[in-house]
Design a protein around this motif. Structure first.
Motif, PDB file in Angstrom:
ATOM      1  N   ASN A 144      -4.337  -7.703  12.906  1.00 31.28           N
ATOM      2  CA  ASN A 144      -4.627  -7.739  13.518  1.00 31.28           C
ATOM      3  C   ASN A 144      -3.904  -6.246  14.083  1.00 31.28           C
ATOM      4  O   ASN A 144      -4.449  -6.015  14.604  1.00 31.28           O
ATOM      5  N   HIS A 145      -3.257  -5.447  13.143  1.00 32.21           N
ATOM      6  CA  HIS A 145      -3.932  -3.781  13.532  1.00 32.21           C
ATOM      7  C   HIS A 145      -4.051  -3.053  12.847  1.00 32.21           C
ATOM      8  O   HIS A 145      -4.928  -3.654  11.782  1.00 32.21           O
ATOM      9  N   PRO A 146      -5.082  -1.932  13.778  1.00 31.36           N
ATOM     10  CA  PRO A 146      -6.625  -2.299  13.440  1.00 31.36           C
ATOM     11  C   PRO A 146      -6.445  -1.462  12.262  1.00 31.36           C
ATOM     12  O   PRO A 146      -7.281  -1.182  11.157  1.00 31.36           O
ATOM     13  N   LEU A 147      -5.644  -0.785  11.620  1.00 36.54           N
ATOM     14  CA  LEU A 147      -5.498   0.470  10.466  1.00 36.54           C
ATOM     15  C   LEU A 147      -5.376  -0.473   9.446  1.00 36.54           C
ATOM     16  O   LEU A 147      -5.373   0.015   7.681  1.00 36.54           O
TER      17      LEU A 147
ATOM     18  N   ASP B 148      -8.503 -11.677   4.187  1.00 28.45           N
ATOM     19  CA  ASP B 148      -8.033 -10.787   3.495  1.00 28.45           C
ATOM     20  C   ASP B 148      -6.497 -10.599   3.030  1.00 28.45           C
ATOM     21  O   ASP B 148      -6.148 -10.149   3.442  1.00 28.45           O
TER      22      ASP B 148
ATOM     23  N   SER C  98      -6.523  -3.700   6.854  1.00 29.79           N
ATOM     24  CA  SER C  98      -7.066  -4.184   6.363  1.00 29.79           C
ATOM     25  C   SER C  98      -6.917  -5.662   5.298  1.00 29.79           C
ATOM     26  O   SER C  98      -7.530  -6.821   5.379  1.00 29.79           O
TER      27      SER C  98
ATOM     28  N   HIS D  49       3.149  -2.792  17.029  1.00 34.07           N
ATOM     29  CA  HIS D  49       1.542  -1.813  16.744  1.00 34.07           C
ATOM     30  C   HIS D  49       1.821  -0.409  17.093  1.00 34.07           C
ATOM     31  O   HIS D  49       1.704   0.721  16.212  1.00 34.07           O
TER      32      HIS D  49
ATOM     33  N   ALA E  66      -6.259   8.595  14.951  1.00 31.92           N
ATOM     34  CA  ALA E  66      -7.647   7.888  14.183  1.00 31.92           C
ATOM     35  C   ALA E  66      -6.855   8.318  12.415  1.00 31.92           C
ATOM     36  O   ALA E  66      -6.245   8.908  12.519  1.00 31.92           O
TER      37      ALA E  66
ATOM     38  N   ASP F 287       2.326   2.445  13.771  1.00 28.59           N
ATOM     39  CA  ASP F 287       1.765   3.400  14.404  1.00 28.59           C
ATOM     40  C   ASP F 287       2.273   4.509  14.666  1.00 28.59           C
ATOM     41  O   ASP F 287       1.957   5.884  14.236  1.00 28.59           O
TER      42      ASP F 287
ATOM     43  N   LYS G 109      -7.546   2.881   5.215  1.00 27.05           N
ATOM     44  CA  LYS G 109      -7.101   1.752   5.747  1.00 27.05           C
ATOM     45  C   LYS G 109      -5.261   1.660   5.175  1.00 27.05           C
ATOM     46  O   LYS G 109      -5.984   2.143   3.509  1.00 27.05           O
TER      47      LYS G 109
ATOM     48  N   THR H 182       0.796  -8.212  27.067  1.00 29.15           N
ATOM     49  CA  THR H 182      -0.041  -7.484  26.625  1.00 29.15           C
ATOM     50  C   THR H 182      -1.190  -7.773  28.281  1.00 29.15           C
ATOM     51  O   THR H 182      -2.736  -7.840  27.904  1.00 29.15           O
TER      52      THR H 182
END
Ligand SMILES: Nc1ccn([C@@H]2O[C@H](COP(=O)(O)OP(=O)(O)OP(=O)(O)O)[C@@H](O)[C@H]2O)c(=O)n1
Ligand SMILES: C[C@](O)(CO)[C@H](O)COP(=O)(O)O
Length: 243
Positions: free
Chosen positions: A46-49, A74, A51, A115, A2, A119, A6, A242
């Motif tokens: 496509n990585h959530p962090l 973006d 942007s 990813h 978490a 991370d 960003k 995946t």
């Protein structure tokens, strides 16, 4: 993981791909009918962090404008430079520092980054509060060579000595640093005519710490012709894993 933070990524993509010996810059070669640049940029976005992505392109780039990437909200386009480090610096100058105190720099030619490894890099840099790079330990015995007159026309050399491989790593990307620190470090290195082939070199020159974050050796840099099939194999393997 978490994180309220960003991140922005800079993708140096202004090379010509001489070693690839292709009829276009290697970042525009296709795998599964997508350009390598598109695979790489979308892997990051496509990585959530992550942007936003800044792509540093050749001033004569005639491919990007026709790609879907050109219309992506973006993705920010800047001009690349004569060397990779110049392209990266141009990208750094376009970063909104208030919004992005950290930056990840990732080669366009590395579409297979996972990813999971991104991370790991973000987590370890944030917890140490200093930057670092994805890297993979060398697996072979390493030799230092010296050119030999007898083999001058060939690409072989003579062994000078064996290099201790304990703690010897292949530097990969992304390389993640505090935006201001990396910008100043690169500017200082360039002012002193230092040859910079990765962001960590400039950070080391500035006597700042850097993490080596152990990562997958699948994160290859497409450099020579036979790397294309290997990258396609890894991308298909990752897609199957995946699904
Ligand atoms: N002036 C340059 C040179 C390289 N790169 C980028 O830096 C990354 C890593 O560089 P490399 O693998 O060496 O790419 P090329 O320079 O294109 O390859 P070559 O050395 O074979 O010409 C690539 O994504 C490349 O597009 C860049 O943005 N600007
Ligand atoms: C940044 C890099 O991918 C780390 O290994 C490498 O230095 C790029 O070197 P290149 O000669 O620009 O391919």
């Amino acid at each position: 993981m978490a994180s309220a933070l960003k991140f922005i990524a800079i993708v140096p993509a202004a090379g010509v791909g001489k070693r690839m010996q292709a009829n276009c810059p290697k970042q525009y070669l296709r795998i599964n009918n997508e350009t390598i640049l598109s695979h790489t940029v979308m892997r990051l976005l496509n990585h959530p962090l992550i942007s936003q992505v800044i792509v540093a392109l050749g001033t004569d780039d005639q491919y990007f404008a026709e790609s879907q990437l050109a219309h992506h909200k973006d993705i920010i386009r800047v001009n690349g430079g004569s060397e990779r480090v110049d392209s990266v610096l141009n990208g750094l100058k376009a970063v909104d520092r208030d919004k992005y105190p950290w930056v990840l720099v990732h080669d366009a030619a590395r579409p297979c980054v996972s990813h999971e490894d991104i991370d790991k890099l973000i987590t370890q840099c944030l917890s140490n509060d200093y930057g670092g790079i994805l890297a993979t330990p060398v697996r072979d015995t390493m030799k230092r060579g010296i050119p030999s007159k007898e083999n001058a026309e060939g690409d072989s050399s003579i062994i000078e000595r064996t290099v201790e491989r304990e703690q010897l790593w292949h530097a990969l990307t992304p390389q993640m640093y505090k935006t201001d620190e990396l910008t100043l470090a690169i500017e200082k290195a360039l002012e002193n005519s230092l040859k910079i082939t990765d962001e960590a070199s400039a950070i080391e020159y500035a006597n700042l710490p850097s993490l080596l974050v152990s990562a997958s050796s699948e994160n290859i840099k497409i450099t020579h012709p036979n790397d294309l099939a290997l990258a396609e194999f890894y991308l298909n393997k990752q897609t199957n894993n995946t699904n």
